[in-house]
Design an enzyme around this catalytic site. Sequence first.
Site, PDB file in Angstrom:
ATOM      1  N   HIS A   1       0.609  -1.244  -0.112  1.00  0.00           N
ATOM      2  CA  HIS A   1      -0.042   0.010  -0.032  1.00  0.00           C
ATOM      3  C   HIS A   1       0.804   1.349  -0.026  1.00  0.00           C
ATOM      4  CE1 HIS A   1      -3.953  -1.832   1.888  1.00  0.00           C
ATOM      5  NE2 HIS A   1      -3.165  -2.893   0.845  1.00  0.00           N
TER       6      HIS A   1
ATOM      7  N   GLU B   1       1.017   3.888   1.891  1.00  0.00           N
ATOM      8  CA  GLU B   1       1.422   4.220   3.344  1.00  0.00           C
ATOM      9  C   GLU B   1       2.619   3.449   3.721  1.00  0.00           C
ATOM     10  OE1 GLU B   1      -3.397   4.613   3.279  1.00  0.00           O
ATOM     11  OE2 GLU B   1      -1.564   3.503   2.172  1.00  0.00           O
TER      12      GLU B   1
ATOM     13  N   CYS C   1      -6.325   2.117   5.615  1.00  0.00           N
ATOM     14  CA  CYS C   1      -6.919   0.955   6.116  1.00  0.00           C
ATOM     15  C   CYS C   1      -6.402   0.380   7.430  1.00  0.00           C
ATOM     16  CB  CYS C   1      -6.742  -0.451   4.974  1.00  0.00           C
ATOM     17  SG  CYS C   1      -5.010  -0.677   4.948  1.00  0.00           S
TER      18      CYS C   1
ATOM     19  N   CYS D   1      -2.664  -0.152   7.345  1.00  0.00           N
ATOM     20  CA  CYS D   1      -1.782   1.127   7.167  1.00  0.00           C
ATOM     21  C   CYS D   1      -1.745   1.997   8.501  1.00  0.00           C
ATOM     22  CB  CYS D   1      -2.174   1.791   5.859  1.00  0.00           C
ATOM     23  SG  CYS D   1      -1.609   0.792   4.323  1.00  0.00           S
TER      24      CYS D   1
END
Length: 142
Positions: free
Chosen positions: A46, A48, A76, A79
């Site tokens: 992801h 992040e 999410c 993250c």
Amino acid sequence: MEMALLEAKKALDAGEMPVGAIIVKDNMVIARAHNMREAKKSTLSHAECEAIRIANEVLGDWRLDGCTMYVTLEPCMMCMGAIINARISELVFGAFDQNKGAVESKLNPTAIADKMPEIYAGIKEDKCKRLINRFFKEVRNK
């Protein structure tokens, strides 16, 4: 947030979910990243997490105290856990994620976190949402 949006556009151009993240310390960008799950075939890629990994390398430390993360979509659960564990001081995000958002939308991590970053939500939300909507429109049209 404009730099995070540029990263999100890179993800979109690569066929990835258009999420971009920037980490700033002392008014300098120390990390920039976008979603790379498809390219890296990794659940963990992801935007992040990629940005945190880069910032750790740049600073030579796992602690990102005094850093601000700008991300185009509400993080999410995975993250948000990484953001909290990295000790990022401020989190600025654009669009809310009603399905998986773990800051305000679906989950609220304040009950389990010793110290939460300062949160600034909905920044340039319309621009961030447009990219995400464009991605899902393109996916549906395929």
